[in-house]
Design a protein around this motif. Structure first.
Motif, PDB file in Angstrom:
ATOM      1  N   ALA A  47      29.130  44.493  36.112  1.00 32.19           N
ATOM      2  CA  ALA A  47      27.825  44.784  36.705  1.00 32.19           C
ATOM      3  C   ALA A  47      27.781  46.265  37.068  1.00 32.19           C
ATOM      4  O   ALA A  47      28.812  46.936  37.050  1.00 32.19           O
ATOM      5  CB  ALA A  47      27.608  43.909  37.941  1.00 32.19           C
ATOM      6  N   PRO A  48      26.609  46.787  37.386  1.00 32.51           N
ATOM      7  CA  PRO A  48      26.509  48.216  37.712  1.00 32.51           C
ATOM      8  C   PRO A  48      27.403  48.659  38.866  1.00 32.51           C
ATOM      9  O   PRO A  48      27.872  49.795  38.889  1.00 32.51           O
ATOM     10  CB  PRO A  48      25.025  48.399  38.066  1.00 32.51           C
ATOM     11  N   THR A  49      27.653  47.757  39.849  1.00 29.93           N
ATOM     12  CA  THR A  49      28.543  48.142  40.946  1.00 29.93           C
ATOM     13  C   THR A  49      29.718  47.175  41.003  1.00 29.93           C
ATOM     14  O   THR A  49      29.631  46.043  40.511  1.00 29.93           O
ATOM     15  CB  THR A  49      27.821  48.127  42.309  1.00 29.93           C
ATOM     16  N   ILE A  75      40.842  33.493  45.050  1.00 31.55           N
ATOM     17  CA  ILE A  75      39.468  33.919  45.335  1.00 31.55           C
ATOM     18  C   ILE A  75      38.501  33.523  44.224  1.00 31.55           C
ATOM     19  O   ILE A  75      37.360  33.152  44.480  1.00 31.55           O
ATOM     20  CB  ILE A  75      39.418  35.446  45.552  1.00 31.55           C
ATOM     21  N   PHE A  76      38.946  33.619  42.975  1.00 33.22           N
ATOM     22  CA  PHE A  76      38.044  33.318  41.857  1.00 33.22           C
ATOM     23  C   PHE A  76      38.439  32.051  41.111  1.00 33.22           C
ATOM     24  O   PHE A  76      37.955  31.800  40.020  1.00 33.22           O
ATOM     25  CB  PHE A  76      38.013  34.502  40.890  1.00 33.22           C
ATOM     26  N   LEU A 120      32.079  41.560  41.390  1.00 33.19           N
ATOM     27  CA  LEU A 120      32.836  40.520  42.096  1.00 33.19           C
ATOM     28  C   LEU A 120      31.954  39.306  42.372  1.00 33.19           C
ATOM     29  O   LEU A 120      32.365  38.155  42.196  1.00 33.19           O
ATOM     30  CB  LEU A 120      33.405  41.052  43.416  1.00 33.19           C
ATOM     31  N   LYS A 121      30.735  39.588  42.785  1.00 33.48           N
ATOM     32  CA  LYS A 121      29.813  38.494  43.093  1.00 33.48           C
ATOM     33  C   LYS A 121      29.531  37.684  41.830  1.00 33.48           C
ATOM     34  O   LYS A 121      29.526  36.449  41.848  1.00 33.48           O
ATOM     35  CB  LYS A 121      28.520  39.088  43.655  1.00 33.48           C
ATOM     36  N   TYR A 135      32.463  35.495  40.836  1.00 36.54           N
ATOM     37  CA  TYR A 135      32.540  34.306  41.700  1.00 36.54           C
ATOM     38  C   TYR A 135      31.514  33.258  41.256  1.00 36.54           C
ATOM     39  O   TYR A 135      31.826  32.074  41.112  1.00 36.54           O
ATOM     40  CB  TYR A 135      32.311  34.687  43.158  1.00 36.54           C
ATOM     41  N   LYS A 136      30.291  33.705  41.023  1.00 37.15           N
ATOM     42  CA  LYS A 136      29.231  32.758  40.678  1.00 37.15           C
ATOM     43  C   LYS A 136      29.482  32.119  39.313  1.00 37.15           C
ATOM     44  O   LYS A 136      29.216  30.935  39.097  1.00 37.15           O
ATOM     45  CB  LYS A 136      27.877  33.461  40.718  1.00 37.15           C
ATOM     46  N   GLN A 137      30.015  32.919  38.396  1.00 37.53           N
ATOM     47  CA  GLN A 137      30.301  32.354  37.079  1.00 37.53           C
ATOM     48  C   GLN A 137      31.426  31.335  37.169  1.00 37.53           C
ATOM     49  O   GLN A 137      31.346  30.255  36.578  1.00 37.53           O
ATOM     50  CB  GLN A 137      30.690  33.458  36.095  1.00 37.53           C
ATOM     51  N   GLN A 138      32.473  31.672  37.915  1.00 39.05           N
ATOM     52  CA  GLN A 138      33.589  30.742  38.070  1.00 39.05           C
ATOM     53  C   GLN A 138      33.131  29.465  38.770  1.00 39.05           C
ATOM     54  O   GLN A 138      33.592  28.367  38.453  1.00 39.05           O
ATOM     55  CB  GLN A 138      34.731  31.398  38.862  1.00 39.05           C
ATOM     56  N   ARG A 139      32.245  29.609  39.707  1.00 44.35           N
ATOM     57  CA  ARG A 139      31.739  28.437  40.407  1.00 44.35           C
ATOM     58  C   ARG A 139      30.925  27.560  39.458  1.00 44.35           C
ATOM     59  O   ARG A 139      31.021  26.327  39.492  1.00 44.35           O
ATOM     60  CB  ARG A 139      30.884  28.849  41.599  1.00 44.35           C
TER      61      ARG A 139
END
Lengths: 291, 517
Positions: free
Chosen positions: B340-342, B481-482, B347-348, B351-355
């Protein structure tokens, strides 16, 4: 990989797992194999020593068993047959610490050595300010502030679980729920927390397990004046009695660690910042760095 | 019994059923979460009240994990060799020994808000693939919800590439269809039916001759993908009772992605490679292939749930009474690592993809319900599959927590009495030593990952390449974490009936973005 090969691996690892479980479990419980007694199993115990600084040598019955480093501040000696062991803790320039420690089956006995420099020379303080003694001048000023006027010490009232023996003078100081107080020339210690959390020096390891007493007499001294905990410890006491300022361990296992830090006429002491011991004796002020 | 005619065949969640079926399905939805939370809370409970038993459990568990790691790494190395071999094989030569000219490839490319460049690279890779392009049929499937920008991309792609293929249609998935969950599943199901009418039926192509590849839009195929797929189809024991799974490499932007993203992506690749060596445990995932005839019989992918990629396999397994499998292609497709750009947005997104992937646990109630209702599947197969699936989701959510966090609980909660025992002193030593041994496997992981990297772009230095190995020290962090935490998150949502919707992973490639071009 063929299905047959994979099944073979699977069965192999299952069998290995089943074989290793008892091995690892027995090892973790402290079991060992006796080569003398036809490979029979016996339970062992351990000793854990916490010098809390690097460069310390821990010996057991005269044989070096481990050293501390910047990464490892304790030494664990495992696979010890139950019995008594002479533990020595040494470090260059420091007084040797000795203790006879009892090891029981499946238990680890702990030791918390007090390491004091061999040469603890009191430094005389004066009020003269010179360019080369600014530090001493600061220490002098701190000492003056500690001794005059009398510094209020945070004290608590002893819980009245004892009848008659507690006197109005019996106000103590606490360190992590260990209460230290003097009572008629006697230094007493009492545990104020839960019995399940009682520190090691209130207990003796015996064959049936721990015998712990929530209070005991730490030391008897004539002409007992000031008492305090050694900086950073709740199991070592500094006190002034007679012509000395001394330090004694609360760990009652032999040999008891006792050392006179200063001998004079009738010294009193205070503990300042940065673990500095200030002594006032016959109108003069001294300091000893205990850090 | 034709399971396809039952009300549970395309069920997405308990609320779609009624009566006892609903209650049963709801209970099955809770099972993964109960197992996971039971383990976590049970460990805490045991550590406080029975620290000795908890210590035994942790030690035995760590031993299990070490041996499992070694066992799985054998599979990883084996599939690595097989995949490398697959990339070197002359598939044209292999195909020359079988009749394959009758086969078509229907490639479905759903997209949402991805940029023109991402769509372009995907289609371009199809152009560059070996094989007869006149046997490749493309369905570009934008979402109506995005509107004109998605349509413009479709038109540009069509203008540039359509004439190179045997067929090319644009199937715009309508927005807000009742009963559908917005997402990839509903889109590609719509696209498949659209293709059937406008490509297969119009061109008089037999459904049996068509292999459907459902790709994420960031998929870039390697040159021999279609040849490899055809060969496996033609040599499969039961070609119409099989799906075909390539290995996902996340190499499109691997040099631009941050280390955490690379480690997570690499770990995903490794897991798929391990599963490729255990086809009886393999299910379809992400970009995969299936014969159109089979897909048509199944009524296409489900439109009412998140993990349609794996669900199609379970649909097939239940529809065909257990007679269905996944064929490992051991041949890669390249996709995007999270970028992502940042950094924090990356990280966000990770996390969302892994979830979302961990939400594949929504298949557990579907499978268990199917096993209860379908009496024609052998009991042994049901037990084996149920155990594998439950163990898999339980492991994902709990194992990293047990190893790296909960292993210390007996020492913290066990009390003074426990902390005086030899066991309490040995617990951290044994745990640490077992984990250090297990971590040696990371060296192997690093080497394998290195070997699969694309060429280093200009401007990068050797230290970047070295860091591609060193980065694997982050694994203890990433798998908690992921891995575990998203797993717990997803299973907890399912446990409490807080169903998730589909989340589209934003695609970025070093300067590009998934926003509309």
């Amino acid at each position: 990989m063929s299905s047959k090969v994979r099944k073979g691996y699977f069965v192999f690892f299952i069998l290995l797992f089943l074989v290793l479980i008892p091995v690892v479990i027995f090892y973790s419980l402290g079991y060992n194999i006796s080569l003398d007694k036809k490979f029979s199993f016996f339970k062992t115990g351990g000793i854990s020593i916490y010098p809390s600084e690097p460069g310390v040598i821990v010996s057991l019955n005269g044989k070096e068993e481990g050293r501390t480093s910047i990464f490892e501040h304790s030494v664990l000696i495992k696979s010890l047959s139950p019995g008594q062991y002479n533990v020595s803790v040494t470090k260059d320039g420091y007084r040797q610490w000795d203790k006879t420690i009892t090891v029981l089956e499946e238990k680890v006995s702990e030791g918390f050595p007090l390491l004091l420099p061999q040469n603890l020379t009191p430094i005389l303080l004066s009020g003269t300010s010179t360019a080369s003694s600014t530090e001493l001048t600061n220490s002098y000023n701190e000492a003056i502030a500690l001794f005059t006027p009398p510094t209020p010490v945070k004290k608590i009232k002893i819980p009245s679980t004892e009848t008659a023996t507690a006197t109005p003078e019996s106000l103590g100081i606490t360190n992590h729920k260990v209460l230290l107080y003097k009572d008629d020339g006697v230094i007493k210690v009492r545990w104020l927390g839960k019995m399940e959390e009682i520190p090691y020096f209130f207990c003796f390891l015996v064959s049936e397990g721990n015998t712990c007493n929530a209070s005991f007499i730490a030391y008897k001294a004539k002409d007992l004046r000031d008492i305090s905990f050694f900086p950073g410890r709740n199991d070592v006491v500094i006190f002034s009695a007679g012509n000395a300022v001394s330090v004694v361990e609360l760990d009652r296992r032999a040999p008891e660690f006792f050392m006179a830090l200063y001998k004079g006429k009738m010294p009193d002491f205070r503990i300042g910042k940065d673990d500095v011991l200030y002594i006032k004796d016959d109108g003069l002020l001294y300091k000893i760095d205990l850090s | 019994m034709d399971y396809r005619q039952t009300p549970y065949f395309k069920v997405g969640r308990a609320t779609e059923l009624e009566g006892n079926d609903r209650r049963l399905y709801r209970f099955f939805e809770m099972v993964p979460g109960i197992l996971t939370w039971g383990t976590i809370l049970g460990t805490i409970f045991l550590s406080y009240f029975f620290p000795v038993i908890a210590a035994f459990f942790i030690i035995v568990f760590d031993l299990y994990w070490l041996l499992k790691t070694i066992y799985l790494s054998i599979h990883l190395r084996q599939n690595w060799r097989r995949t490398v071999h697959s990339l070197e094989v002359d598939w044209s030569d292999l195909l020359s020994h079988v009749k394959y000219e009758h086969l078509y490839h229907l490639v479905i490319l759903p997209y949402y808000s991805e940029s023109y460049d991402i769509v372009h690279k995907c289609v371009e890779s199809l152009v560059n693939a070996n094989g007869d392009h006149k046997k490749i049929l493309i369905v570009l499937a934008p979402e109506e919800k995005i509107g004109a920008p998605a349509q413009e991309i479709a038109k540009k792609i069509e203008e540039k590439f359509a004439h190179l293929f045997g067929g090319f249609v644009i199937s715009t998935h309508p927005f807000g269809v009742p009963g559908e969950m917005a997402g990839k599943g509903s889109n590609i199901a719509y696209a498949a039916e659209y293709a059937r009418i406008h490509l297969l039926d119009e061109k008089n192509i037999s459904y049996k001759d068509v292999l459907v590849s459902a790709f994420d839009i960031d998929t870039v195929i390697y040159k021999d993908y279609f040849l490899c797929l055809m060969w496996h189809f033609l040599t499969a024991e039961k070609p119409y009772r099989s799906s075909y799974q390539p290995v996902p490499f996340y190499n499109n932007n691997i040099w631009e992605a941050p280390a955490l993203s690379r480690v997570v992506a690499g770990s995903g690749t490794f897991w798929q490679m391990i599963q490729q060596e255990r086809p009886e445990k393999l299910t379809t995932f992400s970009s995969h292939a299936i014969p159109f005839q089979t897909l048509y019989e199944l009524g296409y992918w489900q439109k009412n749930m998140v993990s349609e990629d794996s669900r199609i396999f379970w649909n097939a397994l239940l529809a065909f009474n257990g007679d269905y499998r996944v064929v490992s292609l051991s041949y890669p497709v390249s996709m995007d690592a999270n970028l992502a750009p940042t950094f924090f947005e990356t990280l966000k997104n990770i996390y969302k993809q892994q979830r979302r992937w961990a939400y594949g646990s929504e298949n557990v109630p579907y499978i268990l319900m199917g096993f209860v209702k379908n009496k024609l599947i052998p009991l042994r197969k049901k037990i084996t599959i149920a155990f594998v699936q439950l163990e898999g989701y339980w492991s994902l959510a709990t194992n990293p927590l047990l190893i790296f966090l909960l292993g210390w609980l007996p020492l913290i909660l066990g009390g003074h009495r426990f902390n005086q025992t030899v066991l309490s002193y040995n617990l951290p030593f044994i745990t640490r030593n077992l984990m250090v041994l297990a971590m040696f496997g990371l060296v192997v992981s690093g080497i394998i990952f290195w070997s699969l990297l694309p060429d280093m772009p200009q401007g990068y230095r050797m230290r970047h390449k070295i860091f591609m190995i060193v980065q694997w020290v982050l694994v203890p962090f990433t798998i908690v974490i992921f891995g575990a935490i998203p797993g717990v998150d997803a299973q907890t949502r399912l446990l409490f009936g807080k169903y998730m919707g589909f989340w589209v992973t934003p695609k970025h490639r070093g300067g590009e973005s998934s926003t509309q071009s």
